[in-house]
Write a protein that holds these residues in place. Structure first.
Motif, PDB file in Angstrom:
ATOM      1  N   VAL A 216     -13.704   5.268  -7.749  1.00 59.03           N
ATOM      2  CA  VAL A 216     -13.102   5.728  -8.996  1.00 59.03           C
ATOM      3  C   VAL A 216     -11.727   6.356  -8.790  1.00 59.03           C
ATOM      4  N   PHE A 217     -11.313   6.593  -7.554  1.00 59.87           N
ATOM      5  CA  PHE A 217      -9.999   7.164  -7.298  1.00 59.87           C
ATOM      6  C   PHE A 217      -8.902   6.105  -7.285  1.00 59.87           C
ATOM      7  N   LYS A 218      -9.282   4.861  -7.544  1.00 60.40           N
ATOM      8  CA  LYS A 218      -8.328   3.767  -7.658  1.00 60.40           C
ATOM      9  C   LYS A 218      -8.558   3.047  -8.984  1.00 60.40           C
ATOM     10  N   PRO A 219      -7.501   2.473  -9.580  1.00 61.35           N
ATOM     11  CA  PRO A 219      -7.738   1.649 -10.773  1.00 61.35           C
ATOM     12  C   PRO A 219      -8.611   0.451 -10.422  1.00 61.35           C
ATOM     13  N   GLY A 220      -9.215  -0.135 -11.435  1.00 63.13           N
ATOM     14  CA  GLY A 220     -10.076  -1.283 -11.190  1.00 63.13           C
ATOM     15  C   GLY A 220     -10.097  -2.240 -12.362  1.00 63.13           C
TER      16      GLY A 220
ATOM     17  N   MET B 118      -4.523   0.743  -0.931  1.00 63.10           N
ATOM     18  CA  MET B 118      -4.562  -0.644  -1.134  1.00 63.10           C
ATOM     19  C   MET B 118      -5.225  -1.156  -0.024  1.00 63.10           C
ATOM     20  N   LYS B 119      -6.306  -2.116  -0.237  1.00 60.15           N
ATOM     21  CA  LYS B 119      -6.890  -2.700   0.941  1.00 60.15           C
ATOM     22  C   LYS B 119      -6.246  -4.059   1.176  1.00 60.15           C
ATOM     23  N   CYS B 120      -5.065  -4.068   1.904  1.00 55.17           N
ATOM     24  CA  CYS B 120      -4.301  -5.278   2.125  1.00 55.17           C
ATOM     25  C   CYS B 120      -4.170  -5.530   3.606  1.00 55.17           C
ATOM     26  N   LYS B 121      -3.969  -6.815   3.953  1.00 51.95           N
ATOM     27  CA  LYS B 121      -3.731  -7.176   5.334  1.00 51.95           C
ATOM     28  C   LYS B 121      -2.293  -7.641   5.453  1.00 51.95           C
ATOM     29  N   TRP B 122      -1.446  -6.778   6.008  1.00 56.06           N
ATOM     30  CA  TRP B 122      -0.043  -7.111   6.186  1.00 56.06           C
ATOM     31  C   TRP B 122       0.210  -7.304   7.660  1.00 56.06           C
ATOM     32  N   THR B 123       1.067  -8.259   8.012  1.00 57.72           N
ATOM     33  CA  THR B 123       1.444  -8.463   9.396  1.00 57.72           C
ATOM     34  C   THR B 123       2.355  -7.326   9.837  1.00 57.72           C
ATOM     35  N   ILE B 124       1.990  -6.646  10.920  1.00 56.09           N
ATOM     36  CA  ILE B 124       2.788  -5.535  11.416  1.00 56.09           C
ATOM     37  C   ILE B 124       4.036  -6.067  12.074  1.00 56.09           C
ATOM     38  N   LEU B 125       5.175  -5.508  11.702  1.00 64.71           N
ATOM     39  CA  LEU B 125       6.437  -5.942  12.253  1.00 64.71           C
ATOM     40  C   LEU B 125       6.560  -5.484  13.699  1.00 64.71           C
ATOM     41  N   GLY B 126       7.515  -6.063  14.410  1.00 67.67           N
ATOM     42  CA  GLY B 126       7.735  -5.709  15.809  1.00 67.67           C
ATOM     43  C   GLY B 126       8.262  -4.298  15.959  1.00 67.67           C
ATOM     44  N   LEU B 127       8.304  -3.841  17.182  1.00 64.89           N
ATOM     45  CA  LEU B 127       8.737  -2.487  17.490  1.00 64.89           C
ATOM     46  C   LEU B 127      10.166  -2.262  17.042  1.00 64.89           C
ATOM     47  N   VAL B 128      10.384  -1.185  16.301  1.00 64.71           N
ATOM     48  CA  VAL B 128      11.726  -0.809  15.874  1.00 64.71           C
ATOM     49  C   VAL B 128      12.264   0.159  16.925  1.00 64.71           C
ATOM     50  N   VAL B 129      13.166  -0.318  17.741  1.00 62.29           N
ATOM     51  CA  VAL B 129      13.600   0.442  18.899  1.00 62.29           C
ATOM     52  C   VAL B 129      14.535   1.571  18.488  1.00 62.29           C
ATOM     53  N   GLY B 130      14.298   2.752  19.031  1.00 60.09           N
ATOM     54  CA  GLY B 130      15.222   3.862  18.889  1.00 60.09           C
ATOM     55  C   GLY B 130      15.153   4.605  17.579  1.00 60.09           C
ATOM     56  N   LEU B 131      14.181   4.322  16.713  1.00 57.37           N
ATOM     57  CA  LEU B 131      14.134   4.969  15.397  1.00 57.37           C
ATOM     58  C   LEU B 131      13.100   6.082  15.399  1.00 57.37           C
TER      59      LEU B 131
ATOM     60  N   LEU C  87      -9.530  -0.508 -15.649  1.00 54.72           N
ATOM     61  CA  LEU C  87     -10.162   0.809 -15.595  1.00 54.72           C
ATOM     62  C   LEU C  87      -9.196   1.761 -14.895  1.00 54.72           C
ATOM     63  N   PRO C  88      -8.880   2.905 -15.505  1.00 55.97           N
ATOM     64  CA  PRO C  88      -7.926   3.815 -14.872  1.00 55.97           C
ATOM     65  C   PRO C  88      -8.523   4.516 -13.656  1.00 55.97           C
ATOM     66  N   ALA C  89      -7.642   4.934 -12.754  1.00 58.36           N
ATOM     67  CA  ALA C  89      -8.069   5.778 -11.643  1.00 58.36           C
ATOM     68  C   ALA C  89      -8.388   7.178 -12.164  1.00 58.36           C
ATOM     69  N   ARG C  90      -9.101   7.953 -11.350  1.00 59.20           N
ATOM     70  CA  ARG C  90      -9.353   9.356 -11.669  1.00 59.20           C
ATOM     71  C   ARG C  90      -8.727  10.234 -10.581  1.00 59.20           C
ATOM     72  N   ASP C  91      -8.419  11.463 -10.967  1.00 58.83           N
ATOM     73  CA  ASP C  91      -7.999  12.421  -9.956  1.00 58.83           C
ATOM     74  C   ASP C  91      -9.243  13.080  -9.354  1.00 58.83           C
ATOM     75  N   LEU C  92      -9.045  14.023  -8.445  1.00 56.12           N
ATOM     76  CA  LEU C  92     -10.173  14.619  -7.742  1.00 56.12           C
ATOM     77  C   LEU C  92     -11.059  15.461  -8.660  1.00 56.12           C
ATOM     78  N   GLN C  93     -10.536  15.812  -9.848  1.00 55.55           N
ATOM     79  CA  GLN C  93     -11.343  16.554 -10.824  1.00 55.55           C
ATOM     80  C   GLN C  93     -12.102  15.620 -11.764  1.00 55.55           C
ATOM     81  N   GLY C  94     -11.835  14.320 -11.656  1.00 49.96           N
ATOM     82  CA  GLY C  94     -12.532  13.346 -12.478  1.00 49.96           C
ATOM     83  C   GLY C  94     -11.788  12.935 -13.726  1.00 49.96           C
ATOM     84  N   SER C  95     -10.559  13.436 -13.931  1.00 51.24           N
ATOM     85  CA  SER C  95      -9.786  13.096 -15.120  1.00 51.24           C
ATOM     86  C   SER C  95      -8.993  11.814 -14.889  1.00 51.24           C
ATOM     87  N   PRO C  96      -8.844  10.954 -15.908  1.00 51.24           N
ATOM     88  CA  PRO C  96      -8.053   9.724 -15.766  1.00 51.24           C
ATOM     89  C   PRO C  96      -6.612  10.038 -15.379  1.00 51.24           C
TER      90      PRO C  96
END
Length: 255
Positions: A155-159, A1-14, A232-241
């Protein structure tokens, strides 16, 4: 997904003990993600993945995404230029199968006012695409048997059959809810659309519902129910929907 999400703050200790070998990073954030790879609050029951973000001394951004069993899902490196808007000038992303094997590597970069995408399986080029605008792309998909097919999208993503038709559809059908106007609510509503191998909509959701104005969300859902333009469906690496998710923003701006 080409999205712009705001990165959350540091999650301490995880995760410091379960992701060995990363303690040398100069700067690091650990971000919980939901099933759509959207950042969520720590401890949320919807967590499906964890993303570790590090920044090298050279300014290279490294993002590694793991599932909850600590299996690597993807690893991405990006380089940014000091300009606005802050967008990467170069990206390398590796996608891994559930058994840890590398499925493919995708390179994206900008050159001469165009965006280039190249996808490799091992050392074999399978997609070579150049876009001088979101509506104008051309390139080639190379099938496993060596056959070359001209394509005008990743083609590796739906459209959508036509981005122009999609925008015209939104222009004719999308309204600004009065309740949202009264609240001065603006922003982008991101919709996730699961498209099956026949190009049919199998499932839809507003992925940033929790942080969005309810009136805007309701309007987007109403408009999606009216869309009949197909997909339009995505395709796998072999070109199949194949079945896959796509993500689209619907923007609301007060004039």
């Amino acid at each position: 997904m080409k999205c712009k999400w705001t990165i959350l703050g540091l999650v301490v200790g995880l995760g410091y003990l379960v992701f060995p070998g990363l303690v040398e990073a100069q700067e690091r954030k650990i971000i919980p993600l939901d099933a759509h790879f959207l950042p969520i609050e720590s401890g949320d029951e919807g967590q499906t993945y964890s993303k570790i973000v590090t920044v090298s001394s050279e300014g290279e951004l490294v993002e590694k995404t793991y599932d909850l069993n600590y299996a690597l899902v993807s690893a991405k490196k990006s380089m940014f230029e000091a300009a606005e808007p802050l967008e990467p000038v170069w990206e390398e992303e590796k996608q891994y199968a559930s058994d840890g094997t590398l499925m493919y590597t995708q390179f994206k970069y900008r050159k001469d006012n165009a965006n280039y995408t190249k996808v490799f399986v091992g050392d074999k080029l399978v997609l070579d695409l150049v876009c001088d605008s979101p509506l104008n792309c051309q390139g080639s998909f190379i099938a496993p048997d060596g056959e070359v097919e001209a394509v005008d999208r990743d083609v590796f993503k739906p459209g959508l059959p036509s981005m122009k038709v999609w925008h015209e559809f939104l222009g004719k059908n999308l309204s600004y809810p009065q309740s949202a106007r009264n609240n001065r609510a603006e922003g982008e509503i991101w919709v996730g659309l699961k498209i099956d191998e026949r190009g049919k909509l199998a499932e839809s959701t507003v992925v940033n519902r929790a942080s969005s104005d309810p009136g805007l969300v309701k309007e987007v859902e109403r408009v999606l129910d009216r869309y009949t333009g197909g997909f339009l469906p995505a395709r796998d690496l072999q070109g199949s929907p194949t079945t896959a998710w796509m993500y689209l923003p619907i923007r609301f701006r007060l004039g």
